[in-house]
Design a protein around this motif. Structure first.
Motif, short mmCIF file in Angstrom:
data_model
loop_
_atom_site.label_atom_id
_atom_site.label_comp_id
_atom_site.label_asym_id
_atom_site.label_seq_id
_atom_site.Cartn_x
_atom_site.Cartn_y
_atom_site.Cartn_z
N GLY A 114 100.41 18.03 -44.68
CA GLY A 114 99.20 17.49 -44.16
C GLY A 114 99.00 18.07 -42.69
O GLY A 114 97.88 17.35 -42.03
N ILE A 140 87.22 17.11 -45.04
CA ILE A 140 88.18 16.79 -45.96
C ILE A 140 88.62 15.62 -45.75
O ILE A 140 89.42 14.85 -46.52
CB ILE A 140 89.36 17.89 -45.85
N GLU A 141 88.79 15.05 -44.30
CA GLU A 141 89.40 13.75 -43.99
C GLU A 141 88.93 12.48 -44.65
O GLU A 141 89.76 11.64 -44.92
CB GLU A 141 89.40 13.48 -42.59
N THR A 159 93.91 21.16 -52.43
CA THR A 159 95.13 21.38 -52.74
C THR A 159 95.35 22.42 -53.89
O THR A 159 96.05 23.21 -53.93
CB THR A 159 95.46 19.91 -52.92
N GLN A 167 93.66 20.71 -44.00
CA GLN A 167 95.11 20.23 -43.98
C GLN A 167 95.99 20.73 -44.90
O GLN A 167 95.40 21.08 -46.23
CB GLN A 167 95.17 18.74 -44.27
N ALA A 212 98.48 21.17 -48.12
CA ALA A 212 98.60 20.07 -49.18
C ALA A 212 100.05 19.74 -49.40
O ALA A 212 100.17 18.38 -49.93
CB ALA A 212 98.37 20.96 -50.36
N GLN A 257 89.64 17.16 -50.89
CA GLN A 257 90.85 17.01 -50.47
C GLN A 257 91.80 17.59 -51.88
O GLN A 257 92.59 18.57 -51.85
CB GLN A 257 91.68 15.75 -50.24
N GLU A 258 91.50 17.02 -53.04
CA GLU A 258 91.93 17.61 -54.15
C GLU A 258 91.73 18.85 -54.49
O GLU A 258 92.63 19.66 -55.10
CB GLU A 258 91.76 16.55 -55.41
#
Length: 687
Positions: A673, A575-576, A586, A668, A670, A582-583
């Motif tokens: 973080g 994800i980093e 989320t 992480q 959303a 990431q999106e």
């Protein structure tokens, strides 16, 4: 009868608990029996002997158990016993021993041990079969004369000299023969078990290791009680001959038969349980052998895919084609094949969406086929499952198996262990040579459709390298007219709280009116909440709050997000360093929370998103950032305002499907973080 000494109740507690069974012996007696066993390696095929023996006994005792080889009529008994010519002499000697010793009322234990010594060079299986066969000969002759003496002059003359008219007194002797029948039935059952145990394939099970070694530990005891029971039965039948006109059975004789029947039945239960464990062990060994064979086959380069398909289906080499006609699997030879693997809970939405992709392949000029492989539990199969199976078959427009057990068990094991099938459907792609291109191509089929053909892992990787996070990636396959929408901004939102939906849509429309812009709003529901979403969709349309997707689109949207996450994770993306992942996480996190959420976008590709509480409070405080919105534009100003909103408390959840794929080790939040805590959630969603 002089009986051997059973194990005392004061036996050491360290001994196996089975030693306290009433049919077990002490160590001295066990050693005496074993000392008579000196096999010389001769092999006697006892199966046909046991078959004929059971046929003889069936004619005497109508309810005799014939489960081993089924029903046999005397006229059809063509069993060839030439293979046991060497054992006929032993059979004759046992007949003589039984006739001689039992007619004189000798010691049953001594007679039993004499037979053991007589059969010392034979296997345990041969000992019991030859002994019970000798009993069948004597008992058969006795009963044959009893049956024929009223219609055959020779039989009548022999009966006058040798035995009384048993049939005439059948009612008087009924209790006696019932007890005799139960004992003989139990003897046959135990004999069958002993034969099965001694003939288990050494390739798959060792006599020196459990469970066979455990079963064989008591084989000598079981053999003793069978031979002993034969002696007792013969002695009681012989005693009938000596009765002449005095047809009375003593209580002790009846008790002896009942006691032996109980012992022998207990032995049968014990051996049957051990035999069951042995067969389970053999089945597991055969399964591992077949698994290894299939693994070698599918991982070895082939000329075409036919051998792989033949290994998958084993003996069942017919499929049902899309027209529901039976066809041989060679119709798929040298074609791209997708193995659609699922249980019977595959949803109709999945089938309908996949059908769209499948039918589009023709117009795209692609040559691939799909085969449905249902993974089911054979042990719990019933009419309900069969009906469900047939229903699923009927709505699939591709190839399906013709029967629910068509897939080999070893292949099912491989599917679970190597391809990671758990619950969610997967589609394994095979090229025309049978090589696995991708262990699960469903994700790329949902995301890119037929443009991902031939649905290989390499093709999937190349797509991700070329695709940024855009609105088109998110909803392009659902809203094909998205680029032509008349409004300059749009909003996709979800959740199942009607109060929040009404407040959010009303406030957002107010903001749009204040800025004199158009915002196209679409409700996309919530994952795994079909009935609630359907109800809310009806209310949204009734109150004209916004547009709303139908069921199939709602299902596809959330499945698409999960597919993106699965695909990214399978390719080792963390994800980093992956914006798309990431999106996606989320968005899935928003859906997993109790509140709603919203994504705003513009035609130029700008996007901003937030959870329901945050975006609603921002819309309600529009007067605070109205000036900024008129200067910067709606989306940039909304993003800036949202970034400044600090939630003093939040509870973010992310529920990921347990589909056998790799679970991200680090996720992480959303909202803030920070790393999220990992928990396990088991759910049953009946909606």
């Amino acid at each position: 009868m002089a009986c051997p000494t059973p194990v005392s109740s004061s036996s050491k507690t360290s001994q196996n608990s089975m030693r306290n069974e009433h049919w077990m012996f002490d160590d001295a007696m066990n050693e005496r029996i074993r000392s008579t066993h000196v096999p010389d390696g001769r092999v006697v095929d006892v199966t046909p002997v046991l078959q004929v023996t059971r046929n003889v006994l069936r004619h005497i005792i109508p309810n005799i158990n014939l489960s081993m080889n089924g029903h046999i009529d005397a006229s059809d008994d063509q069993t060839n016993l030439s293979a046991i010519d060497g054992a006929h002499d032993a059979l004759h000697k046992i007949c003589c021993e039984l006739s001689c010793k039992c007619s004189r009322g000798g010691d049953a234990h001594a007679t039993t041990m004499a037979i053991f010594n007589m059969l010392s060079s034979y296997s345990w299986g041969a000992k019991v079969v030859l002994t019970i066969a000798a009993f069948a000969v004597n008992f058969g002759e006795f009963w044959l004369i009893a049956q024929l003496c009223t219609s055959n002059s020779l039989a009548k003359s022999v009966a006058l000299l040798k035995q009384p008219d048993i049939l005439e007194h059948s009612q008087t002797l009924k209790t006696h023969f019932d007890a005799l029948s139960k004992l003989i039935n139990a003897m046959v059952d135990v004999t069958k078990c002993i034969v099965e145990l001694t003939e288990l394939p050494s390739k798959y099970i060792s006599i020196d290791e459990p469970p066979l070694s455990t079963a064989m530990a008591h084989i000598h005891t079981a053999t003793y009680w069978i031979i002993s029971s034969v002696v007792v039965c013969t002695r009681q039948i012989t005693s009938l001959v000596g009765m002449r006109h005095e047809f009375t059975i003593s209580t002790s004789e009846a008790w002896e038969l009942s006691s032996l029947a109980h012992k022998v039945s207990s032995i049968h239960e014990h051996l049957q349980s051990r035999l069951r464990l042995c067969y389970e062990h053999i089945d597991e060994k055969k399964l591992m052998e077949a698994f290894a064979h299939f693994k070698r086959t599918i991982e070895t380069p082939q000329v075409d895919n036919l051998m792989i398909l033949q290994n998958i289906f084993g003996k069942e080499e017919n499929l049902l084609n899309p027209d529901r006609a039976e066809v041989y699997i060679n119709v798929l030879r040298r074609k791209h094949v997708l193995l659609l693997i699922s249980d019977l809970d595959i949803s109709e939405e999945e089938i309908r969406v996949l059908e769209v992709v499948y039918k589009e392949r023709v117009s795209s000029g692609l040559n691939y086929e799909i085969i449905w492989l249902p993974i089911v539990d054979r042990t719990t199969w019933n009419n309900g499952y069969q009906e469900k199976f047939s229903t699923l078959q009927s709505i699939m427009s591709w190839y399906t198996v013709s029967h629910h057990v068509a897939i080999e068990p070893a292949v099912i094991k491989y599917i679970r262990e190597e391809w990671g099938f758990v619950k969610k459907p997967i589609a394994v792609t095979l090229n025309p040579q049978g090589k696995v291109l991708c262990p699960n191509a469903l994700s790329m089929m949902w995301i890119w459709g037929n443009s991902a053909f031939p649905f290989s892992s390499e093709k999937e990787e190349s797509f991700w390298k070329a695709k940024p996070w855009t609105l088109d990636l998110l909803v392009g396959r659902l809203e094909t007219n998205l680029p032509t929408w008349p409004t300059e901004s749009g909003c996709f939102y979800g959740g199942v709280k009607m109060e929040w939906i009404e407040s959010f849509t009303t406030q957002t429309k107010g903001v749009a009116n204040a800025l004199d812009i158009g915002i196209e709003m679409v409700y996309v529901g919530k994952k795994n909440a079909r009935e609630r979403v359907k109800k809310i969709t009806g209310l949204i349309k009734e109150k004209e709050l916004s547009h709303a997707w139908e069921d199939d689109n709602v299902w596809f949207f959330w499945n698409l997000l999960e597919s993106m996450l699965y695909s990214k994770t399978q390719h080792g993306k963390i994800i980093e360093n992956d914006v798309i992942k990431q999106e996606v996480m989320t968005m899935l996190g928003y859906d997993s929370s109790k509140n709603g959420w919203a994504v705003f976008y513009t035609g130029s590709g700008e996007m901003v998103k937030a959870n329901g509480e945050k975006v609603l409070s921002t819309m309600e405080s529009f007067d605070e950032w109205e000036k900024l919105a008129k200067q910067m534009g709606f989306i940039p100003a909304l993003r800036k305002k949202l970034e400044g909103v600090i939630q003093h408390h939040h509870c973010t959840r992310l529920i990921l499907p347990g589909n056998g794929g790799r679970i991200p080790e680090r996720v992480q939040c959303a909202e803030c973080g920070r790393p999220m805590e990992l928990n396990f959630l088991y759910s049953c969603c009946a909606e």
